[in-house]
Design a protein around this motif. Structure first.
Motif, PDB file in Angstrom:
ATOM      1  N   GLN A 137       0.827  -1.205   0.000  1.00 19.95           N
ATOM      2  CA  GLN A 137       0.000   0.000   0.000  1.00 19.95           C
ATOM      3  C   GLN A 137       0.862   1.257   0.000  1.00 19.95           C
ATOM      4  OE1 GLN A 137      -2.305  -0.817   3.491  1.00 19.95           O
ATOM      5  NE2 GLN A 137      -4.020  -1.691   2.357  1.00 19.95           N
ATOM      6  N   HIS A 138       1.893   1.276   0.844  1.00 18.52           N
ATOM      7  CA  HIS A 138       2.799   2.426   0.874  1.00 18.52           C
ATOM      8  C   HIS A 138       3.570   2.540  -0.448  1.00 18.52           C
ATOM      9  CE1 HIS A 138       1.856   3.418   4.922  1.00 18.52           C
ATOM     10  NE2 HIS A 138       2.441   2.365   5.475  1.00 18.52           N
ATOM     11  N   THR A 139       3.884   1.397  -1.053  1.00 18.56           N
ATOM     12  CA  THR A 139       4.590   1.413  -2.335  1.00 18.56           C
ATOM     13  C   THR A 139       3.687   1.964  -3.440  1.00 18.56           C
ATOM     14  OG1 THR A 139       5.868  -0.523  -1.626  1.00 18.56           O
ATOM     15  CG2 THR A 139       5.893   0.006  -3.974  1.00 18.56           C
ATOM     16  N   SER A 140       2.408   1.669  -3.347  1.00 22.54           N
ATOM     17  CA  SER A 140       1.449   2.235  -4.295  1.00 22.54           C
ATOM     18  C   SER A 140       1.401   3.760  -4.165  1.00 22.54           C
ATOM     19  CB  SER A 140       0.056   1.646  -4.043  1.00 22.54           C
ATOM     20  OG  SER A 140      -0.905   2.258  -4.871  1.00 22.54           O
ATOM     21  N   GLU A 141       1.390   4.239  -2.933  1.00 23.22           N
ATOM     22  CA  GLU A 141       1.414   5.692  -2.708  1.00 23.22           C
ATOM     23  C   GLU A 141       2.710   6.289  -3.243  1.00 23.22           C
ATOM     24  OE1 GLU A 141       0.507   6.819   1.354  1.00 23.22           O
ATOM     25  OE2 GLU A 141      -0.641   4.967   1.628  1.00 23.22           O
ATOM     26  N   LEU A 142       3.814   5.599  -3.001  1.00 24.68           N
ATOM     27  CA  LEU A 142       5.110   6.070  -3.494  1.00 24.68           C
ATOM     28  C   LEU A 142       5.103   6.201  -5.014  1.00 24.68           C
ATOM     29  CD1 LEU A 142       8.128   6.725  -3.074  1.00 24.68           C
ATOM     30  CD2 LEU A 142       8.573   4.243  -3.181  1.00 24.68           C
ATOM     31  N   TYR A 143       4.510   5.225  -5.667  1.00 23.28           N
ATOM     32  CA  TYR A 143       4.429   5.235  -7.140  1.00 23.28           C
ATOM     33  C   TYR A 143       3.781   6.526  -7.640  1.00 23.28           C
ATOM     34  CZ  TYR A 143       2.965   3.688 -11.818  1.00 23.28           C
ATOM     35  OH  TYR A 143       2.744   3.592 -13.169  1.00 23.28           O
ATOM     36  N   HIS A 144       2.667   6.893  -7.039  1.00 21.37           N
ATOM     37  CA  HIS A 144       1.956   8.102  -7.467  1.00 21.37           C
ATOM     38  C   HIS A 144       2.712   9.373  -7.084  1.00 21.37           C
ATOM     39  CE1 HIS A 144      -1.536   5.941  -8.881  1.00 21.37           C
ATOM     40  NE2 HIS A 144      -1.598   5.277  -7.741  1.00 21.37           N
ATOM     41  N   GLU A 145       3.327   9.373  -5.913  1.00 17.75           N
ATOM     42  CA  GLU A 145       4.041  10.567  -5.469  1.00 17.75           C
ATOM     43  C   GLU A 145       5.314  10.805  -6.277  1.00 17.75           C
ATOM     44  OE1 GLU A 145       2.802  12.747  -3.615  1.00 17.75           O
ATOM     45  OE2 GLU A 145       1.087  11.617  -2.882  1.00 17.75           O
ATOM     46  N   ILE A 146       5.954   9.729  -6.726  1.00 15.88           N
ATOM     47  CA  ILE A 146       7.127   9.886  -7.596  1.00 15.88           C
ATOM     48  C   ILE A 146       6.726  10.526  -8.920  1.00 15.88           C
ATOM     49  CG2 ILE A 146       8.747   8.581  -9.030  1.00 15.88           C
ATOM     50  CD1 ILE A 146       9.318   6.792  -6.681  1.00 15.88           C
ATOM     51  N   HIS A 147       5.578  10.107  -9.459  1.00 20.98           N
ATOM     52  CA  HIS A 147       5.079  10.719 -10.694  1.00 20.98           C
ATOM     53  C   HIS A 147       4.737  12.191 -10.462  1.00 20.98           C
ATOM     54  CE1 HIS A 147       4.840   7.536 -13.736  1.00 20.98           C
ATOM     55  NE2 HIS A 147       4.683   6.710 -12.717  1.00 20.98           N
ATOM     56  N   ALA A 148       4.165  12.478  -9.294  1.00 16.93           N
ATOM     57  CA  ALA A 148       3.840  13.872  -8.973  1.00 16.93           C
ATOM     58  C   ALA A 148       5.120  14.695  -8.842  1.00 16.93           C
ATOM     59  CB  ALA A 148       3.031  13.940  -7.672  1.00 16.93           C
ATOM     60  N   LEU A 149       6.151  14.120  -8.226  1.00 14.30           N
ATOM     61  CA  LEU A 149       7.434  14.816  -8.088  1.00 14.30           C
ATOM     62  C   LEU A 149       8.045  15.112  -9.450  1.00 14.30           C
ATOM     63  CD1 LEU A 149       9.824  15.891  -6.454  1.00 14.30           C
ATOM     64  CD2 LEU A 149      10.700  13.532  -6.319  1.00 14.30           C
ATOM     65  N   ASP A 150       7.972  14.148 -10.345  1.00 11.64           N
ATOM     66  CA  ASP A 150       8.493  14.344 -11.694  1.00 11.64           C
ATOM     67  C   ASP A 150       7.791  15.517 -12.386  1.00 11.64           C
ATOM     68  OD1 ASP A 150      10.101  13.405 -14.041  1.00 11.64           O
ATOM     69  OD2 ASP A 150       8.108  13.085 -14.877  1.00 11.64           O
ATOM     70  N   LYS A 151       6.479  15.610 -12.197  1.00  2.52           N
ATOM     71  CA  LYS A 151       5.713  16.707 -12.785  1.00  2.52           C
ATOM     72  C   LYS A 151       6.106  18.044 -12.157  1.00  2.52           C
ATOM     73  CE  LYS A 151       0.968  18.086 -13.896  1.00  2.52           C
ATOM     74  NZ  LYS A 151       1.105  19.475 -13.418  1.00  2.52           N
ATOM     75  N   PHE A 152       6.269  18.056 -10.827  1.00  7.24           N
ATOM     76  CA  PHE A 152       6.695  19.269 -10.127  1.00  7.24           C
ATOM     77  C   PHE A 152       8.034  19.761 -10.676  1.00  7.24           C
ATOM     78  CE2 PHE A 152       3.749  18.472  -6.472  1.00  7.24           C
ATOM     79  CZ  PHE A 152       3.281  19.774  -6.333  1.00  7.24           C
ATOM     80  N   GLU A 153       8.971  18.834 -10.811  1.00  4.37           N
ATOM     81  CA  GLU A 153      10.317  19.208 -11.255  1.00  4.37           C
ATOM     82  C   GLU A 153      10.320  19.746 -12.680  1.00  4.37           C
ATOM     83  OE1 GLU A 153      12.423  15.588 -10.519  1.00  4.37           O
ATOM     84  OE2 GLU A 153      13.089  16.239  -8.526  1.00  4.37           O
TER      85      GLU A 153
END
Length: 446
Positions: A137-153
């Motif tokens: 479950q935490h890895t699923s959240e990480l997956y989405h947050e990494i994509h969000a970080l990529d967009k932020f950057e």
């Protein structure tokens, strides 16, 4: 945990690693498969399978009426799912630095031969599974947050480049706010990496996966017997839609038929041609001869709608399940639901789709349904061209009431046929086999 440290497991040439890191998402996917498989083997789900699913009209009419054959099919499906899971665990084991986890296939191959030595306690296995689910479950959240970080950057970089191009200051309030958001997102990703599989030791997780594999094998054996369809494919008299790779095509075809059945007026030529063009060749051939048959039976429009609706009521949910299973959403979108007991919802298994549907039976059913559509369209056009003096008002009012019932339903229940109201509005439902025949105006190509 049993000791694997003997000569049989000392070989293996996979790339070795300690921390899981980028493999976290693949392992989370494997954990999801194990969780879904275990959930399908629960006492509640096995009871649902035996009392509701196997005796259901869709399974009985499209697959088999022999309960022993159906249980063999289910057991074989479970074994196939288990084999997929084991292959992934073996692959992760070969990536471990510790050689005791190499070549786990030899260990898994002995589970059938020695069920006593490898006995797993339910309480321990369930606790281990819950721990893995939490990590997934935490890895699923990480997956989405990494994509969000990529967009932020990327957004931040574009805006900085724009300011440089325009020779504007990089120390404005807007830039500081963007930097703050970016910093916060990076911190979120770091924290999730610590809570997820990312920084876990690969050996530690593989050990837990091996324990889960042992327990799943045990559950399959207890649920379906140690020799019921676990080692060989069930014998089938004819080809299934899954074997032919046609399950999704037939699911889409059923959806088209359902849409036309619901249509308040005669469908356009384009709609009818589109349906005819996607019919399988053998169905087209059977349909031509069927439409050329002569019927002595006169049915009203409401009777035809009732016959269509009563069949589509159980058939459309199977088509919907097929689409969901084939086109599925993936673990990253469902990871947060792992381990949660939803109200009455159960994971879709192959018997709830068109995968095991007998192709010959399915083709005959499609011919019957399209014949009903033909008769419905013909009757509507005939009534439009020659409106009966005595029943004109009654017929239009009847159609209006049926349409109002459909429109008043609000949101549709997922997987339920849009046209099922037609089957519910009539006490006496004509048998589907009485649909042979034609009308003065052929609406499908013959």
């Amino acid at each position: 945990m049993r000791n694997f440290n003997y000569r049989g497991f000392m070989t293996g040439m996979a790339s070795r690693q300690d921390k899981i890191s980028i493999l976290a998402f693949e392992i989370a996917n494997t954990i999801t498969k194990a969780a879904n498989l275990l959930q399908s083997l629960s006492e509640e789900n096995v009871e649902y399978l035996n009392k509701e699913l196997l005796p259901s009209k869709g399974v009985q009419q499209l697959v088999s009426t022999n309960m022993k054959d159906l249980l063999t099919i289910v057991a074989h499906d479970k074994r196939e799912d288990f084999a997929v899971f084991c292959r992934e665990v073996i692959r992760f084991g070969d990536m471990c630095k510790d050689p005791q986890w190499h070549n786990l296939g030899r260990y898994f191959s002995k589970l059938d031969m020695d069920t006593v030595t490898h006995k797993q306690l339910r309480a321990e296995a369930e606790m281990t599974m819950q721990e893995l689910i939490t990590l997934a479950q935490h890895t699923s959240e990480l997956y989405h947050e990494i994509h969000a970080l990529d967009k932020f950057e990327k957004d931040y970089q574009r805006k900085i480049e724009a300011l440089i191009f325009l020779k504007l200051s990089l120390e404005g309030e807007h830039v500081l706010m963007l930097e703050s958001e970016l910093k916060h997102q990076r911190k979120t990703v770091r924290n999730l990496k610590k809570k997820s599989l990312w920084f876990k030791r690969l050996e530690e997780v593989v050990e837990k996966l091996v324990d889960i594999a042992t327990f799943i094998h045990q559950e399959i054996s207890e649920a379906y017997g140690y020799d019921v369809g676990l080692t060989s494919s069930p014998r089938r008299k004819s080809e299934t839609l899954g074997e032919a790779g046609l399950a999704l095509r037939y699911a889409n075809l059923i959806t088209r038929i359902d849409a036309i059945a619901l249509y308040p007026t005669s469908p356009s030529d384009n709609m009818r041609d589109a349906l005819y063009n996607v019919l399988p060749p053998n169905v087209k051939t059977s349909l031509r001869s069927r439409l050329q048959a002569v019927t002595k039976e006169e049915l009203t429009l409401s009777q035809i709608k009732a016959d269509l609706g009563i069949t589509l009521q159980w058939l459309v949910p199977i088509a919907t399940n097929t689409k969901r299973a084939i086109q599925g959403f993936g673990w990253a979108n469902t990871g947060n639901d792992l381990g949660k007991k939803s109200c009455g919802q159960k994971k879709i298994i192959r018997l709830q789709t068109l995968h095991h549907a007998d192709k010959e039976k399915m083709d005959e059913l499609i011919v019957e349904l399209v014949t009903w559509l033909h008769r419905m369209i013909s009757l509507r056009r005939s009534n439009k061209a020659f409106p009966p003096k005595t029943s004109k008002v009654h017929s239009s009012e009847e159609d209006k009431n049926l349409l109002e019932k459909v429109m008043q339903r609000g949101k549709l229940v997922p997987g339920i046929s849009k046209s099922q109201e037609f089957g519910m509005s009539k006490k006496h439902v004509q048998r589907l086999s009485r649909s042979t025949g034609t009308s003065p105006h052929t609406q499908f190509k013959a």
